[in-house]
Design an enzyme around this catalytic site. Structure first.
Site, PDB file in Angstrom:
ATOM      1  N   GLY A   1      48.454  40.180  42.828  1.00  0.00           N
ATOM      2  CA  GLY A   1      46.739  40.019  43.096  1.00  0.00           C
ATOM      3  C   GLY A   1      46.455  39.334  41.811  1.00  0.00           C
ATOM      4  N   HIS A   2      46.809  39.101  40.521  1.00  0.00           N
ATOM      5  CA  HIS A   2      46.381  38.532  39.571  1.00  0.00           C
ATOM      6  C   HIS A   2      46.428  37.045  39.331  1.00  0.00           C
ATOM      7  CE1 HIS A   2      47.681  42.472  37.445  1.00  0.00           C
ATOM      8  NE2 HIS A   2      46.029  42.719  36.783  1.00  0.00           N
TER       9      HIS A   2
ATOM     10  N   GLY B   1      39.465  41.914  39.851  1.00  0.00           N
ATOM     11  CA  GLY B   1      39.370  43.162  41.390  1.00  0.00           C
ATOM     12  C   GLY B   1      39.071  43.922  41.566  1.00  0.00           C
TER      13      GLY B   1
ATOM     14  N   ASP C   1      39.227  47.358  41.336  1.00  0.00           N
ATOM     15  CA  ASP C   1      38.575  48.444  40.157  1.00  0.00           C
ATOM     16  C   ASP C   1      37.112  48.356  40.240  1.00  0.00           C
ATOM     17  OD1 ASP C   1      40.918  49.404  38.634  1.00  0.00           O
ATOM     18  OD2 ASP C   1      41.383  47.423  37.920  1.00  0.00           O
TER      19      ASP C   1
ATOM     20  N   VAL D   1      43.801  42.603  46.811  1.00  0.00           N
ATOM     21  CA  VAL D   1      45.415  42.144  47.567  1.00  0.00           C
ATOM     22  C   VAL D   1      46.445  42.774  47.219  1.00  0.00           C
ATOM     23  CG1 VAL D   1      47.523  40.629  47.612  1.00  0.00           C
ATOM     24  CG2 VAL D   1      45.460  39.995  46.321  1.00  0.00           C
TER      25      VAL D   1
ATOM     26  N   SER E   1      48.698  47.065  42.577  1.00  0.00           N
ATOM     27  CA  SER E   1      47.981  47.134  41.490  1.00  0.00           C
ATOM     28  C   SER E   1      49.622  47.383  40.093  1.00  0.00           C
ATOM     29  CB  SER E   1      48.173  48.527  41.471  1.00  0.00           C
ATOM     30  OG  SER E   1      47.787  49.975  39.675  1.00  0.00           O
TER      31      SER E   1
HETATM   32  O1  PAF Z   1      40.986  45.890  34.633  1.00  0.00           O
HETATM   33  C1  PAF Z   1      41.897  45.535  33.846  1.00  0.00           C
HETATM   34  O2  PAF Z   1      42.560  44.992  33.539  1.00  0.00           O
HETATM   35  C2  PAF Z   1      40.963  45.733  31.964  1.00  0.00           C
HETATM   36  O3  PAF Z   1      40.492  46.751  32.162  1.00  0.00           O
HETATM   37  C3  PAF Z   1      40.809  44.897  31.061  1.00  0.00           C
HETATM   38  C4  PAF Z   1      39.222  44.316  32.300  1.00  0.00           C
HETATM   39  C5  PAF Z   1      41.103  43.679  31.652  1.00  0.00           C
HETATM   40  C6  PAF Z   1      39.581  45.163  30.215  1.00  0.00           C
HETATM   41  O4  PAF Z   1      40.753  45.189  29.206  1.00  0.00           O
END
Ligand code: PAF
Length: 288
Positions: free
Chosen positions: A39-40, A153, A156, A182, A191
């Site tokens: 997903g990242h 994403g 969240d 994703v 996640s």
């Molecule tokens: O979604 C995340 O991984 C975190 O909440 C973020 C946006 C990097 C802030 O620390």
């Protein structure tokens, strides 16, 4: 492909960004806490393909201020070397991995106070200090990196709404983009916390997505919101989850769904020691 740079300080990060901007390049930031998954990586690809960024920065910082004392800060998965390998393969330009001292120097005393979507009675009901920590770190990342665009994403979803509102309210010159969640082939949203699931709980986890899909169909067909949600809540509970919420909301501001132009269904539930959240788009009910 450019070699991946690792910046540990604000000064180093800014020197790279300044050189890119000088050359007229568009810069994207993908903020993360590491433990990177597909997903990242999709967020970094989106940065190039859809946001037309020539340069992509991924920040990796497990932000202590967004974890409550009883939460998983100390055992949050930290996989820096594997993350860097994935980001190198994905063609990312720079990893910004500041130390806690860089982000929260001695005497740090400022926090962003939030209203609106941060007080929607969703995640904030269960994690009352969470979004102040998120907003403060994201505002710092924005002013440190000064990206043209930042990609988050939609998994969240409330976080995305909070960040979009904060960015607008504080006139931060960053375009905030939310990217579709994703999923695994069985529907489970990717996640970093999925690694906590036992095999048994992993097998149950897709119930959240299948229940949301079933609710969505019934809502779109015109059934009353509350009876659909009640049925969804009992399906999730019967499957063995401890349900925190299953709520239908206005997709734009997370307020009441009744007169919304766009709807979003959001869920949070615990299975064993793992808390999962997810959400999906819900088409407006068909008018009779
Ligand atoms: O979604 C995340 O991984 C975190 O909440 C973020 C946006 C990097 C802030 O620390």
């Amino acid at each position: 492909m450019n070699a991946l740079v690792i910046a540990r300080t604000i000064a180093d990060l800014r020197a790279h960004v300044a050189a890119w901007k000088q050359a007229g390049e568009r810069v994207a930031l993908v903020p993360t806490m590491g433990a990177l998954h597909a997903g990242h990586i999709a967020l970094t690809q989106h940065a190039r393909a859809h946001s037309k960024a020539q340069r992509v920065i991924v920040s990796i910082f497990v932000n202590p201020t967004q974890f409550a004392p009883h939460e998983d800060f100390s055992k949050y998965p930290r996989t820096f070397e594997a993350d860097v390998e994935k980001l190198t393969a994905a063609g990312v330009d720079l990893v910004y991995a500041p130390t806690a001292e860089q982000m929260y120097p001695q005497g740090f005393a400022t926090t962003i106070a939030l209203n609106g979507p941060a007080l929607a009675d969703l995640e904030d009901r269960f994690r009352p200090t969470h979004f102040a920590g998120v907003a403060t770190i994201v505002a710092k990342l924005f002013t440190q990196a000064m990206p043209d665009v930042a990609i988050f994403g939609q998994k969240d979803y409330q976080q995305l709404a909070v960040i979009a509102r904060m960015t607008r309210d504080l006139d931060l010159p960053v375009q905030v983009i939310g990217m579709e969640t994703v999923r695994e082939s069985d529907g489970l949203a990717l996640s970093s916390r999925n690694v906590y699931l036992s095999a048994e709980h992993r097998a149950l986890a897709p119930v959240l997505h299948t229940t949301m899909q079933a609710c969505t169909q019934r809502i779109a067909a015109g059934e009353a919101f509350e009876s659909v949600l009640d049925a969804g809540r009992s399906a999730i509970t019967k499957a063995g989850f401890a349900l925190d919420y299953l709520e239908l909301r206005d997709a734009d501001n997370l307020g009441a769904a009744d007169s919304a132009q766009k709807l979003r269904l959001l869920v949070a539930a615990r299975i064993g020691a793992t808390r999962l959240i997810d959400n999906i788009d819900v088409p407006l009910p068909r008018r009779a």
